[in-house]
Design an enzyme around this catalytic site. Structure first.
Site, PDB file in Angstrom:
ATOM      1  N   LYS A   1      -2.192   2.233  10.072  1.00 22.94           N
ATOM      2  CA  LYS A   1      -2.854   3.135   9.134  1.00 22.94           C
ATOM      3  C   LYS A   1      -4.147   3.686   9.754  1.00 22.94           C
ATOM      4  CE  LYS A   1       0.610   1.736   6.688  1.00 22.94           C
ATOM      5  NZ  LYS A   1       0.552   0.646   5.741  1.00 22.94           N
TER       6      LYS A   1
ATOM      7  N   ASP B   1      -6.553  -8.560   3.489  1.00 25.52           N
ATOM      8  CA  ASP B   1      -5.912  -7.345   4.011  1.00 25.52           C
ATOM      9  C   ASP B   1      -6.934  -6.212   3.880  1.00 25.52           C
ATOM     10  OD1 ASP B   1      -4.494  -5.004   4.422  1.00 25.52           O
ATOM     11  OD2 ASP B   1      -2.685  -5.692   3.391  1.00 25.52           O
TER      12      ASP B   1
ATOM     13  N   TYR C   1       0.056  -4.694  -1.748  1.00 27.77           N
ATOM     14  CA  TYR C   1       1.033  -4.025  -0.891  1.00 27.77           C
ATOM     15  C   TYR C   1       2.419  -4.603  -1.186  1.00 27.77           C
ATOM     16  CZ  TYR C   1       3.468  -2.225   3.135  1.00 27.77           C
ATOM     17  OH  TYR C   1       4.377  -1.598   3.937  1.00 27.77           O
TER      18      TYR C   1
ATOM     19  N   ARG D   1       4.376 -12.075  26.411  1.00 30.63           N
ATOM     20  CA  ARG D   1       4.509 -12.454  24.994  1.00 30.63           C
ATOM     21  C   ARG D   1       3.281 -13.253  24.540  1.00 30.63           C
ATOM     22  NH1 ARG D   1       7.249 -16.621  23.645  1.00 30.63           N
ATOM     23  NH2 ARG D   1       8.994 -16.334  25.064  1.00 30.63           N
TER      24      ARG D   1
HETATM   25  C1  LIG Z   1       1.223  -0.545   5.511  1.00 29.23           C
HETATM   26  C2  LIG Z   1       0.532  -1.718   4.951  1.00 29.23           C
HETATM   27  C3  LIG Z   1       0.934  -3.019   5.301  1.00 29.23           C
HETATM   28  C4  LIG Z   1       2.109  -3.281   6.214  1.00 29.23           C
HETATM   29  O1  LIG Z   1       1.869  -2.825   7.507  1.00 29.23           O
HETATM   30  P1  LIG Z   1       2.994  -2.260   8.509  1.00 29.23           P
HETATM   31  O2  LIG Z   1       2.225  -1.871   9.711  1.00 29.23           O
HETATM   32  O3  LIG Z   1       3.684  -1.121   7.824  1.00 29.23           O
HETATM   33  O4  LIG Z   1       3.949  -3.386   8.753  1.00 29.23           O
HETATM   34  C5  LIG Z   1       0.208  -4.073   4.761  1.00 29.23           C
HETATM   35  N1  LIG Z   1      -0.827  -3.869   3.918  1.00 29.23           N
HETATM   36  C6  LIG Z   1      -1.220  -2.634   3.557  1.00 29.23           C
HETATM   37  C7  LIG Z   1      -2.378  -2.472   2.623  1.00 29.23           C
HETATM   38  C8  LIG Z   1      -0.553  -1.520   4.062  1.00 29.23           C
HETATM   39  O5  LIG Z   1      -0.939  -0.299   3.683  1.00 29.23           O
END
Ligand SMILES: *Cc1c(COP(=O)(O)O)cnc(C)c1O
Length: 384
Positions: free
Chosen positions: A204, A179, A106, A54
């Site tokens: 992604k 992000d 998001y 962990r």
């Molecule tokens: C998908 C996404 C998230 C969240 O990520 P997960 O892996 O689905 O928890 C956050 N920010 C953006 C821009 C995203 O496309």
């Protein structure tokens, strides 16, 4: 991993995953260490400092180093999802702390901020992503502790000037988290523009095959806030599984050609539909007509990414019919995979969504550009 890796270009860093070769077997892909625990030394120390998975596992090392090198950061932590990574940044704050974030971002994270974030005693202001005066107005010295950026931002792909907002945030004593899911470090490296931490939904583009849920945080440097984030990581327990980590590293090896192709395809689609008689608006930062284009040129290199939105003429009903008629574009959420996806975003986000009903969000994959344009063109022509 040698020092010369630091000077390599992203395509080399990713393809070779920093050129790692296993000492014991000379294998060019890394082994997996599924062990959750590590034997302690007789003097009560730990070999390599590792005690329990962990907190740490050797399988993480290579993927974390690749990400740190790509982003120009000093340390990376992998999380069970992008949301887990983002939430760790919020949990590292204290009740009463103030956060400034974009109005359009998001959706699931904005909902989390307004629900769990507010219940945890955090306060939020949501501002116009592209309007530097709005950021300036709401980032308050001594009060604001965290500034959250997303650029290009879901789902209108507005661009935030990272350097300008970071300067405001740092003057006010706030941390900046970006992000960077949509741009990827291939196109934008937020740390170069002053950001403190870069977040990814590695689900992604980084993994790129729609088969791993993962998240990451990369810090520019160590510090008190980062240490609190690390505590959330290890104690909060939303860490990435070792097999997912191994898959993520495998996916990242092709990141550079995937992002390059997706960006080129997205640009071809954006240009084809920009002045189309059945289209109200194409939102893509690569188009000169996009409000954020000039800043995008400044902080994105090598392309404008694989995400765009199309607002069709004829409103929500036409938009839904259009997306139902696509054959190559699959009707699905998420983004950054090799296959193209189309999504009617406002119905996913629900009645409080700021997204117009005529908007379709496209995650452009790495297929042939002409095939993709033809698929959309045929569906649009037949739609009512
Ligand atoms: C998908 C996404 C998230 C969240 O990520 P997960 O892996 O689905 O928890 C956050 N920010 C953006 C821009 C995203 O496309």
């Amino acid at each position: 991993m040698s020092d010369h890796a630091k000077n390599q270009k992203p395509a080399t860093i990713t393809a070779q995953a920093l050129g790692w070769v296993d000492d014991a077997t000379k294998s060019v892909t890394p082994p997996l260490y599924p062990s959750t625990t590590f034997e302690r030394n007789t003097d009560l120390s730990y070999h390599d400092g590792r005690c329990y998975t962990r907190a740490d596992n050797p399988t993480y090392d290579q993927a974390c180093q690749v990400l740190s090198t790509l982003e120009g950061g000093s340390e990376t932590r992998l999380f069970a999802s992008g949301m887990a990574a983002a939430v760790a940044c919020l949990h590292a704050l204290s009740p009463g702390d103030h956060i400034v974030a974009p109005k359009v971002m998001y959706w699931a994270l904005r909902s989390f901020m307004l629900d769990s974030g507010v219940r945890a005693g955090l306060s939020f202001d949501f501002v116009d992503n592209a309007d530097i005066a709005d950021w300036d107005k709401h980032i308050v010295a001594g009060k604001t502790k965290l500034v959250w950026l997303e650029t290009p931002a879901n789902p209108d792909w507005q661009i935030t000037d990272i350097a300008a907002v970071t300067e405001l945030a740092h003057k006010a004593g706030a941390q900046v988290v970006v992000d960077n899911t949509v741009a990827t470090p291939l196109l934008t490296r937020p740390i170069e523009f002053g950001a403190d931490i870069v977040m990814h939904s590695a689900t992604k583009y980084l993994n790129g095959h729609s088969d791993v849920l993962a998240g990451s945080l990369t810090t520019a440097s160590d510090g008190e806030y980062w240490q609190r984030v690390c505590k959330q990581h290890a104690s909060g327990g939303a860490v990435l599984g070792v097999f997912e980590t191994w898959l993520l590293l495998r996916g990242m090896r092709t990141l550079s050609i995937r992002v390059e192709r997706a960006s080129a395809n997205a640009m071809a689609i954006a240009k084809h539909f920009e002045n189309h008689p059945e289209v109200e608006q194409v939102q893509y930062p690569g188009l000169v007509s996009h409000a954020g284009h000039d800043i995008a040129v400044k902080q994105m290199t090598g392309g404008f990414g694989g995400m765009l939105s199309i607002r069709v003429k004829g409103g929500e009903k036409r938009a839904v019919d259009f997306h139902n008629r696509c054959k190559l574009f699959k009707r699905a959420t998420s983004l950054g995979g090799v296959e193209s996806l189309i999504e009617h975003r406002s119905s996913v986000e629900g009645p409080t969504s700021p997204v117009p009903g005529d908007l379709l969000r496209l995650s452009v994959g790495i297929e042939d550009a002409d095939d993709l344009v033809n698929d959309l063109e045929t569906a649009l022509r037949l739609s009512k």
